[in-house]
Design an enzyme around this catalytic site. Structure first.
Site, PDB file in Angstrom:
ATOM      1  CD  GLU A  91      38.323  20.717 -48.539  1.00  0.00           C
ATOM      2  OE1 GLU A  91      37.738  21.190 -49.519  1.00  0.00           O
ATOM      3  OE2 GLU A  91      37.910  20.847 -47.373  1.00  0.00           O
ATOM      4  CB  CYS A 104      40.916  14.235 -42.597  1.00  0.00           C
ATOM      5  SG  CYS A 104      39.819  13.745 -43.939  1.00  0.00           S
ATOM      6  CB  CYS A 111      35.765  12.073 -55.932  1.00  0.00           C
ATOM      7  SG  CYS A 111      35.336  10.369 -55.509  1.00  0.00           S
ATOM      8  CB  CYS A 115      28.737   9.734 -52.867  1.00  0.00           C
ATOM      9  SG  CYS A 115      29.747   8.232 -52.949  1.00  0.00           S
ATOM     10  CB  CYS A 118      30.073  13.469 -51.537  1.00  0.00           C
ATOM     11  SG  CYS A 118      31.815  13.836 -51.269  1.00  0.00           S
ATOM     12  CB  CYS A 332      33.849  16.005 -47.457  1.00  0.00           C
ATOM     13  SG  CYS A 332      33.056  15.214 -46.071  1.00  0.00           S
TER      14      CYS A 332
HETATM   15  N1  SAH Z   1      35.784   7.960 -50.934  1.00  0.00           N
HETATM   16  C1  SAH Z   1      35.892   7.505 -49.591  1.00  0.00           C
HETATM   17  C2  SAH Z   1      36.477   8.509 -48.623  1.00  0.00           C
HETATM   18  C3  SAH Z   1      36.040   9.941 -48.720  1.00  0.00           C
HETATM   19  S1  SAH Z   1      34.548  10.493 -47.999  1.00  0.00           S
HETATM   20  C4  SAH Z   1      34.556   7.011 -49.092  1.00  0.00           C
HETATM   21  O1  SAH Z   1      33.582   7.110 -49.808  1.00  0.00           O
HETATM   22  O2  SAH Z   1      34.489   6.466 -48.013  1.00  0.00           O
HETATM   23  C5  SAH Z   1      34.578  10.229 -46.272  1.00  0.00           C
HETATM   24  C6  SAH Z   1      33.202   9.976 -45.696  1.00  0.00           C
HETATM   25  O3  SAH Z   1      32.396  11.161 -45.666  1.00  0.00           O
HETATM   26  C7  SAH Z   1      32.408   8.950 -46.503  1.00  0.00           C
HETATM   27  O4  SAH Z   1      31.750   8.085 -45.634  1.00  0.00           O
HETATM   28  C8  SAH Z   1      31.439   9.840 -47.240  1.00  0.00           C
HETATM   29  O5  SAH Z   1      30.317   9.115 -47.693  1.00  0.00           O
HETATM   30  C9  SAH Z   1      31.117  10.877 -46.195  1.00  0.00           C
HETATM   31  N2  SAH Z   1      30.516  12.113 -46.711  1.00  0.00           N
HETATM   32  C10 SAH Z   1      30.767  12.773 -47.856  1.00  0.00           C
HETATM   33  N3  SAH Z   1      30.008  13.872 -47.965  1.00  0.00           N
HETATM   34  C11 SAH Z   1      29.269  13.937 -46.857  1.00  0.00           C
HETATM   35  C12 SAH Z   1      28.272  14.845 -46.363  1.00  0.00           C
HETATM   36  N4  SAH Z   1      27.912  15.912 -47.064  1.00  0.00           N
HETATM   37  N5  SAH Z   1      27.737  14.577 -45.163  1.00  0.00           N
HETATM   38  C13 SAH Z   1      28.105  13.506 -44.441  1.00  0.00           C
HETATM   39  N6  SAH Z   1      29.010  12.616 -44.843  1.00  0.00           N
HETATM   40  C14 SAH Z   1      29.590  12.816 -46.044  1.00  0.00           C
END
Ligand code: SAH
Length: 346
Positions: A91, A104, A111, A115, A118, A332
């Site tokens: 996406e 974006c 991935c 995290c 996420c 995301c």
């Molecule tokens: N892998 C990279 C880029 C992708 S995520 C990274 O970790 O930076 C982009 C941003 O969105 C990151 O800061 C991630 O931690 C955040 N993110 C992911 N899921 C989220 C959620 N449910 N709520 C808020 N931020 C989120």
């Protein structure tokens, strides 16, 4: 098969010479792919039919298929679901701002960083995206809206520094004057903190913005949210940001997703200040987006504003990320995930 859309202009020139074609042909083909954004070799009308046929036989032409588009009625944000040639979906998002169109993109299919809050990481990583597949997300969107894309963030699904070579190639090609020529100053790469790759990126000579997903003010809390912190400690990641600034002169962005009751207290704000003060930086506070598979909740609005004020009073640059496309919502990776869940059921 040659992945022709992932070749830089010099690489394409070399390929043309190998198959006995004149070097200038490479320039023409490159322009068709990366400026005119055509969908196939057939549209490259200044090439002979025989050359077009030869290309079609020897090359794979990356062209993502748009399987779904959601459009926000609130702010014009568009979420796209694209299918790759092997059937995987990724996406991408278009956000419309006063200063231009920002896209974006995803950098991997899924991935493996894990995290906790996420959605993109829930099924693990299937594969890396090629440079051509990253570029084509932008090309499809630019064609769809008929307007120039001026800004790019690598903040979709995937960890760009876990797909380093393709990510760097993508940045080179996107900012190439022979391609879309998007200014490097308008490109942001976001990482969860793969420290050696952050340092390597600092040495590439780019003018892009580096964003670190910090999300916590100390090692203990960060490790609870981001497993990568078990490998690269919080201070190492912040030091790599200092190094990035020294080498590039580019202000660092720290992303900080506020999770209710986990990292949003006054003490957290104080520790965050102590961690990053002295760095030329900007803190982007993101109210965590609830993911249905996870139990994390957003901080209350009042708590978010207090957190921001506390940092601001210490002289840190802070913004609260404006939520875009609320009505087509989901955090995301959720559009892709709901699509895959539906496919599984069927
Ligand atoms: N892998 C990279 C880029 C992708 S995520 C990274 O970790 O930076 C982009 C941003 O969105 C990151 O800061 C991630 O931690 C955040 N993110 C992911 N899921 C989220 C959620 N449910 N709520 C808020 N931020 C989120």
């Amino acid at each position: 098969m040659i992945d022709i859309k992932s070749l830089t202009l010099p690489e394409l020139q070399e390929e043309m010479e190998k198959i006995g074609e004149k070097k200038f042909r490479a320039g023409q083909i490159y322009e068709w792919m990366h400026v005119k954004l055509v969908d196939s070799f057939d549209e490259m009308t200044n090439l002979s039919k025989s050359l077009r046929e030869k290309l079609a036989e020897t090359c794979e032409y990356t062209c993502l298929e748009n399987v779904q588009t959601l459009v926000s009625e609130l702010d014009g944000t568009r979420k796209y679901l694209f299918r790759l040639s092997d059937g995987y979906v990724v996406e991408s998002v278009l956000m419309r701002y006063q200063h231009g169109n920002s896209v974006c993109i995803s950098t991997q299919v899924g991935c493996r960083m894990g995290c906790r809050f996420c959605a993109s990481t829930i099924g693990g990583k299937a594969r890396d995206l090629t440079a051509g597949e990253m570029l084509d997300q932008i090309y499809r969107i630019q064609k769809d809206i008929g307007e120039r894309v001026s800004n790019l963030v690598m903040m979709g699904t995937g960890e760009p520094l876990d797909n380093y070579d393709n990510a760097v190639k993508f940045i080179r090609m996107l900012s190439d004057e022979h391609g879309l020529n998007i200014s490097q100053r308008n490109i942001t790469l976001s990482t969860c903190g793969i420290v050696p790759r952050m340092r390597q990126l600092a040495d590439e000579g780019f003018q892009i913005t580096l964003a670190l997903s910090l999300h916590a003010p100390n090692q203990e809390k960060r490790k609870a949210l981001l497993p990568i912190a078990g490998k690269y400690e919080i201070h190492e990641a912040v030091d790599a940001c200092r190094y990035y600034y020294e080498k590039t002169g580019r202000r660092i962005t720290f992303e900080y997703s506020l999770v209710g009751g986990q990292n949003d207290s006054k003490e957290d704000a104080k520790q965050l200040y102590e961690l990053i003060h002295g760095i030329n930086c900007h803190v982007n506070l993101i109210p965590v987006n609830p993911v249905k598979e996870r139990s994390y909740v957003q901080s209350e609005r009042k708590v978010i504003v207090e957190f921001k004020n506390k940092l601001e009073n210490c002289g840190i640059n802070v913004t609260i990320r404006r939520e875009m496309g609320r009505d087509i919502g989901g955090a995301c990776g959720q559009l892709r995930k709901s699509y895959m869940d539906k496919e599984k059921k069927e």
